[in-house]
Design an enzyme around this catalytic site. Structure first.
Site, mmCIF file in Angstrom:
data_model
loop_
_atom_site.group_PDB
_atom_site.id
_atom_site.type_symbol
_atom_site.label_atom_id
_atom_site.label_comp_id
_atom_site.label_asym_id
_atom_site.label_seq_id
_atom_site.Cartn_x
_atom_site.Cartn_y
_atom_site.Cartn_z
ATOM 1 N N ASP A 1 5.418 -16.085 36.680
ATOM 2 C CA ASP A 1 4.863 -17.434 36.691
ATOM 3 C C ASP A 1 3.946 -17.668 35.497
ATOM 4 O OD1 ASP A 1 2.907 -15.687 37.537
ATOM 5 O OD2 ASP A 1 2.598 -16.600 39.483
ATOM 6 N N ASN B 1 -3.979 -15.927 50.650
ATOM 7 C CA ASN B 1 -3.325 -16.801 51.636
ATOM 8 C C ASN B 1 -1.848 -16.433 51.814
ATOM 9 O OD1 ASN B 1 -2.170 -17.704 49.303
ATOM 10 N ND2 ASN B 1 -2.827 -19.833 49.477
ATOM 11 N N HIS C 1 0.403 -15.985 49.338
ATOM 12 C CA HIS C 1 1.348 -16.467 48.326
ATOM 13 C C HIS C 1 1.868 -15.324 47.470
ATOM 14 C CE1 HIS C 1 -2.208 -17.222 45.418
ATOM 15 N NE2 HIS C 1 -1.354 -16.515 44.688
ATOM 16 N N GLU D 1 3.270 -21.034 47.318
ATOM 17 C CA GLU D 1 2.133 -21.210 48.223
ATOM 18 C C GLU D 1 2.614 -21.489 49.655
ATOM 19 O OE1 GLU D 1 -0.908 -20.740 47.326
ATOM 20 O OE2 GLU D 1 -1.472 -21.809 45.506
HETATM 21 C C1 GLP Z 1 -2.243 -15.421 41.249
HETATM 22 C C2 GLP Z 1 -0.814 -15.059 40.801
HETATM 23 C C3 GLP Z 1 -0.131 -14.118 41.750
HETATM 24 C C4 GLP Z 1 -1.081 -13.001 42.167
HETATM 25 C C5 GLP Z 1 -2.254 -13.572 42.900
HETATM 26 C C6 GLP Z 1 -3.258 -12.529 43.346
HETATM 27 O O1 GLP Z 1 -2.358 -16.652 41.855
HETATM 28 N N1 GLP Z 1 0.023 -16.193 40.567
HETATM 29 O O2 GLP Z 1 1.046 -13.607 41.135
HETATM 30 O O3 GLP Z 1 -0.408 -12.077 42.974
HETATM 31 O O4 GLP Z 1 -2.921 -14.528 42.088
HETATM 32 O O5 GLP Z 1 -4.109 -12.201 42.281
HETATM 33 P P1 GLP Z 1 -5.125 -10.999 42.269
HETATM 34 O O6 GLP Z 1 -4.327 -9.777 42.029
HETATM 35 O O7 GLP Z 1 -6.038 -11.306 41.112
HETATM 36 O O8 GLP Z 1 -5.812 -11.008 43.578
#
Ligand code: GLP
Length: 240
Positions: free
Chosen positions: A67, A136, A138, A143
């Protein structure tokens, strides 16, 4: 889903790197599906170390990232392209032209999403897809919602995700409200999936996913449809 519970973040990073390295050793021209976020940073450091020590080779590797914020310039230090260059691509012997991140600067987001989806499909999907998980539930930027989208698309971020990602920006107002993201089907087309979850704030999402059922309220729960998924987590994410 196979579950590997590690004592610490460092151990989870090493375990995850070993799984990716194994795929690279078996297939030197593997397609790696990669993720951003703070969780995989340790894994990228381990992969960079293994590359430096001659254990793994990125020469013929292709990467496709999950993404990117939209819109955002690839030069912006909060873009996922910037993150990937800094955390992995600039540290290993990869051919940058083989590294792919959705283009946050494309003038037409829908067209860029379609182009990216077609590109991933033309590769036949990733040999391994690395995922983090949002608190959450995702994955990538899919989402929780009434409906989930199978293909790469433009999406709006939930207030919870904007709040969670605000720590990287000067303020929550600066977090982009939209993103380009692989869809659920794009992710599930990978041959193997590894999802990394560390920290107690991921426990509820992990618990929901490990129930073994699928609900659009927790997009990660759809990984239960895939036959080769490994969850690498620490004790805090597993036990709360
Ligand atoms: C972002 C990314 C996800 C990631 C998530 C968790 O929103 N788009 O791919 O898994 O956050 O991030 P973190 O590893 O910083 O908790």
């Amino acid at each position: 889903m196979k579950v590997i519970v590690c004592k610490t973040y460092e151990e989870a990073s090493l375990e995850s790197a070993k799984i990716v390295a194994e795929v690279m050793k078996n297939k030197p021209n593997a397609i790696l599906g990669l993720a951003t976020g703070s969780t995989p940073e340790g894994m990228y450091s381990e992969l960079a170390r293994m590359n430096k020590e001659g254990e793994i080779d990125f020469k013929d590797i292709t990467t496709v990232n999950l993404d990117e914020y939209y819109p955002i310039s690839p030069d912006n230090d909060q873009s996922y392209r910037y993150f990937m260059n800094k955390n992995l691509f600039d540290r290993v012997n990869i051919d940058k032209s083989r590294t792919h991140v959705p283009d946050g600067s494309a003038p037409d987001g829908e067209k860029e999403a379609e182009r990216y989806e077609n590109y991933v499909r033309s590769l036949g999907g990733a040999d391994i897809q690395v995922l983090g998980i949002g608190r959450n539930g995702h994955i990538a930027f899919n989402e929780p919602d009434e409906e989930l989208v199978p293909v790469t698309h433009v999406t709006s971020l939930t207030a919870d995700t904007i709040d969670a990602n605000a720590r990287f920006f000067k303020s929550a107002d600066e977090v982009p409200t939209h993103a380009l993201t692989m869809g659920m089907g794009t992710i599930l087309s990978a041959k193997k999936i590894i999802i990394i979850a560390t920290g107690a704030n991921k426990h509820e999402a992990v618990k929901q996913m490990l129930k073994g059922t699928c609900t659009t309220k927790c997009p990660a729960s759809f990984l239960n449809l895939h036959k080769d998924v490994v969850l690498v987590c620490d004790e805090a994410a597993y036990n709360g």
